[in-house]
Design a protein around this motif. Structure first.
Motif, PDB file in Angstrom:
ATOM      1  N   PRO A   1      37.699  18.678 -47.547  1.00 28.78           N
ATOM      2  CA  PRO A   1      38.985  18.113 -47.985  1.00 28.78           C
ATOM      3  C   PRO A   1      39.554  17.167 -46.938  1.00 28.78           C
ATOM      4  O   PRO A   1      39.315  17.326 -45.734  1.00 28.78           O
ATOM      5  CB  PRO A   1      39.879  19.348 -48.148  1.00 28.78           C
ATOM      6  CG  PRO A   1      38.923  20.499 -48.285  1.00 28.78           C
ATOM      7  CD  PRO A   1      37.740  20.143 -47.437  1.00 28.78           C
ATOM      8  N   ARG A   2      40.324  16.176 -47.410  1.00 30.51           N
ATOM      9  CA  ARG A   2      41.003  15.224 -46.519  1.00 30.51           C
ATOM     10  C   ARG A   2      42.507  15.448 -46.590  1.00 30.51           C
ATOM     11  O   ARG A   2      43.063  15.616 -47.670  1.00 30.51           O
ATOM     12  CB  ARG A   2      40.710  13.783 -46.942  1.00 30.51           C
ATOM     13  CG  ARG A   2      39.292  13.338 -46.678  1.00 30.51           C
ATOM     14  CD  ARG A   2      39.129  11.882 -47.061  1.00 30.51           C
ATOM     15  NE  ARG A   2      37.830  11.374 -46.660  1.00 30.51           N
ATOM     16  CZ  ARG A   2      37.631  10.184 -46.115  1.00 30.51           C
ATOM     17  NH1 ARG A   2      38.646   9.365 -45.931  1.00 30.51           N
ATOM     18  NH2 ARG A   2      36.423   9.798 -45.779  1.00 30.51           N
ATOM     19  N   CYS A   3      43.166  15.378 -45.427  1.00 31.50           N
ATOM     20  CA  CYS A   3      44.622  15.584 -45.366  1.00 31.50           C
ATOM     21  C   CYS A   3      45.295  14.373 -44.730  1.00 31.50           C
ATOM     22  O   CYS A   3      44.711  13.691 -43.886  1.00 31.50           O
ATOM     23  CB  CYS A   3      44.957  16.825 -44.550  1.00 31.50           C
ATOM     24  SG  CYS A   3      44.171  18.338 -45.126  1.00 31.50           S
ATOM     25  N   LYS A   4      46.554  14.151 -45.122  1.00 30.01           N
ATOM     26  CA  LYS A   4      47.339  13.042 -44.568  1.00 30.01           C
ATOM     27  C   LYS A   4      48.673  13.576 -44.031  1.00 30.01           C
ATOM     28  O   LYS A   4      49.699  13.517 -44.713  1.00 30.01           O
ATOM     29  CB  LYS A   4      47.577  11.973 -45.640  1.00 30.01           C
ATOM     30  CG  LYS A   4      46.316  11.342 -46.184  1.00 30.01           C
ATOM     31  CD  LYS A   4      46.617  10.212 -47.139  1.00 30.01           C
ATOM     32  CE  LYS A   4      46.992  10.697 -48.523  1.00 30.01           C
ATOM     33  NZ  LYS A   4      45.847  11.136 -49.325  1.00 30.01           N
ATOM     34  N   PRO A   5      48.694  14.096 -42.798  1.00 23.24           N
ATOM     35  CA  PRO A   5      49.938  14.629 -42.227  1.00 23.24           C
ATOM     36  C   PRO A   5      51.046  13.586 -42.089  1.00 23.24           C
ATOM     37  O   PRO A   5      52.223  13.942 -42.018  1.00 23.24           O
ATOM     38  CB  PRO A   5      49.497  15.137 -40.844  1.00 23.24           C
ATOM     39  CG  PRO A   5      48.029  15.363 -40.971  1.00 23.24           C
ATOM     40  CD  PRO A   5      47.545  14.295 -41.898  1.00 23.24           C
ATOM     41  N   PHE A   6      50.697  12.280 -42.054  1.00 25.33           N
ATOM     42  CA  PHE A   6      51.690  11.214 -41.903  1.00 25.33           C
ATOM     43  C   PHE A   6      52.165  10.671 -43.252  1.00 25.33           C
ATOM     44  O   PHE A   6      52.711   9.571 -43.316  1.00 25.33           O
ATOM     45  CB  PHE A   6      51.092  10.047 -41.102  1.00 25.33           C
ATOM     46  CG  PHE A   6      51.023  10.289 -39.616  1.00 25.33           C
ATOM     47  CD1 PHE A   6      51.568  11.427 -39.041  1.00 25.33           C
ATOM     48  CD2 PHE A   6      50.393   9.374 -38.781  1.00 25.33           C
ATOM     49  CE1 PHE A   6      51.491  11.652 -37.680  1.00 25.33           C
ATOM     50  CE2 PHE A   6      50.316   9.578 -37.411  1.00 25.33           C
ATOM     51  CZ  PHE A   6      50.866  10.721 -36.863  1.00 25.33           C
ATOM     52  N   LYS A   7      51.970  11.430 -44.324  1.00 23.40           N
ATOM     53  CA  LYS A   7      52.302  10.930 -45.659  1.00 23.40           C
ATOM     54  C   LYS A   7      53.732  10.399 -45.756  1.00 23.40           C
ATOM     55  O   LYS A   7      53.981   9.399 -46.429  1.00 23.40           O
ATOM     56  CB  LYS A   7      52.094  12.038 -46.702  1.00 23.40           C
ATOM     57  CG  LYS A   7      52.497  11.621 -48.110  1.00 23.40           C
ATOM     58  CD  LYS A   7      52.293  12.741 -49.117  1.00 23.40           C
ATOM     59  CE  LYS A   7      52.802  12.320 -50.490  1.00 23.40           C
ATOM     60  NZ  LYS A   7      52.631  13.389 -51.502  1.00 23.40           N
ATOM     61  N   TYR A   8      54.693  11.045 -45.105  1.00 21.47           N
ATOM     62  CA  TYR A   8      56.092  10.627 -45.183  1.00 21.47           C
ATOM     63  C   TYR A   8      56.579   9.991 -43.878  1.00 21.47           C
ATOM     64  O   TYR A   8      57.788   9.841 -43.670  1.00 21.47           O
ATOM     65  CB  TYR A   8      56.979  11.827 -45.522  1.00 21.47           C
ATOM     66  CG  TYR A   8      56.618  12.495 -46.829  1.00 21.47           C
ATOM     67  CD1 TYR A   8      56.796  11.845 -48.053  1.00 21.47           C
ATOM     68  CD2 TYR A   8      56.084  13.776 -46.844  1.00 21.47           C
ATOM     69  CE1 TYR A   8      56.461  12.457 -49.252  1.00 21.47           C
ATOM     70  CE2 TYR A   8      55.739  14.397 -48.043  1.00 21.47           C
ATOM     71  CZ  TYR A   8      55.927  13.729 -49.238  1.00 21.47           C
ATOM     72  OH  TYR A   8      55.583  14.340 -50.421  1.00 21.47           O
TER      73      TYR A   8
END
Length: 361
Positions: free
Chosen positions: A216-223
């Motif tokens: 899986p890929r995550c984007k902690p900087f989404k906001y």
């Protein structure tokens, strides 16, 4: 007589203070909220917001091995630094390492990789580098010589995504995190709307993708706003590479980026509003969506008989570099040779596409 200097003295005493701690002088105005805050409070709210995103979305589990996609740029450098700090501060229990892709761009990627190698030492995180040359037999310099400066970002985007997944798998990672920020996601929402790409629009705002896949890929900087990432890197004096890719100025995404910046100047919350709009889109149940499968040639995730990387690589190896550029129709989207078809109806679209760079990303 009244003291003529009293007014000036009162003005000097009425110094503006940080709107959060009300103790120190402001060092910046937050692009997201327009609050005037001091440097220490900025560090605190910046890091705490990312921590809340991680916790609220259950991005990680203790003991997971997490690959940080590291390009040497501001986003990935700040991500590596902050994630390392939060992992220690909040006891996430993660095994972190840096994962970089060498696309083979002379004067750009070779220089940025030197930055990543310094980050490896600075943050105490192991580094793994995978290259286009080793994986595909081509460098981006070679690809640009074959196809020119139009549509070259298609090759790089497709190959890079697969290279990161292959590198993460090689290092036995449980998760892959990328530095995609709020600006990036807002741009993607707009581009998918303009293209009418329902499949991508339905998932482009997901904070985690590929949960049903191997990594899986995550984007902690989404906001997290791009401007705040730059400010954080600047105030923290982080070591990052800031030169733009020499092959990207013609990328179609640049048009959406400029539009987003114009909106932000008028209304800073516009970036988050676009992301929220993308999150709230609902697709009709009658809409036929692509079925996820695997590439018959390399085994990578694909909704076609052959994945996009194999199709593009086939074109390069056969001396037909424009093969596979654009969308396709028909069963499986491939011809009898297993190569993706470009129907006549798409040729006019391709000529328009080439004027502004690539539409795939």
């Amino acid at each position: 007589m009244e003291d003529g200097g009293g007014g000036a003295k009162s003005t000097r005493l009425a110094v503006r203070l940080c709107s959060i701690c009300n103790q120190r002088k402001p060092a910046l105005k937050r692009p997201k909220t327009l609050e005037q805050i001091c440097r220490e409070c900025f560090y605190c709210v910046f890091e705490e917001e990312i921590h809340e995103v991680i916790i609220d979305n259950n991005l990680f589990k203790a003991g997971e091995r997490v690959a940080i996609a590291a390009s040497g740029g501001k986003d990935s450098t700040v991500l590596a630094y902050v994630l390392s700090e939060l992992n220690d501060r909040h006891n996430y229990g993660l095994d972190l390492f840096l994962l970089s892709v060498d696309e083979g761009i002379t004067g750009y990627r070779d220089d940025s990789l030197e930055t990543v190698k310094r980050n490896e030492v600075q943050y105490g995180l192991p580094l793994k580098i995978v290259s286009y040359k080793d994986l595909y037999g081509w460098t981006m310099d070679d690809i640009v010589k074959a196809i020119g400066l139009k549509n070259n970002c298609t090759f790089c985007g497709v190959f890079r995504r697969q290279a990161l997944d292959r590198g993460a798998a090689l290092m036995k990672a449980d998760k892959l995190v990328t530095g995609h920020n709020a600006d990036d996601i807002a741009e993607t929402v707009l581009l998918n709307i303009l293209r009418g790409d329902i499949a991508r629009l339905s998932r482009c705002t997901f904070i985690t993708t590929g949960e049903d896949g191997p990594i899986p890929r995550c984007k902690p900087f989404k906001y997290t706003y791009e401007k705040e990432i730059v400010m954080y890197a600047y105030f923290k004096k982080l070591d990052y590479f800031s030169t733009e890719c020499i092959y990207s100025p013609n990328a179609y995404r640049g048009f959406a980026r400029e539009f987003i910046k114009d909106l932000e100047r008028l209304r800073p919350r516009a970036i988050l509003d676009i992301i929220r709009s993308g999150e709230n889109f609902r697709i009709s149940t009658s809409t036929k969506m692509p079925e996820q499968g695997t590439c018959e040639r390399c085994g990578y995730i694909s909704s076609q008989k052959l994945c996009k990387a194999c199709v593009l690589l086939e074109g390069l190896n056969r001396g037909l570099p424009k093969l596979g550029i654009g969308r396709t129709k028909g069963q499986n989207g491939v011809n009898k040779d297993g190569v993706q078809r470009v129907p006549q109806s798409q040729k006019n679209r391709l000529s328009l596409q080439s004027k502004h760079g690539n539409l795939d990303f």
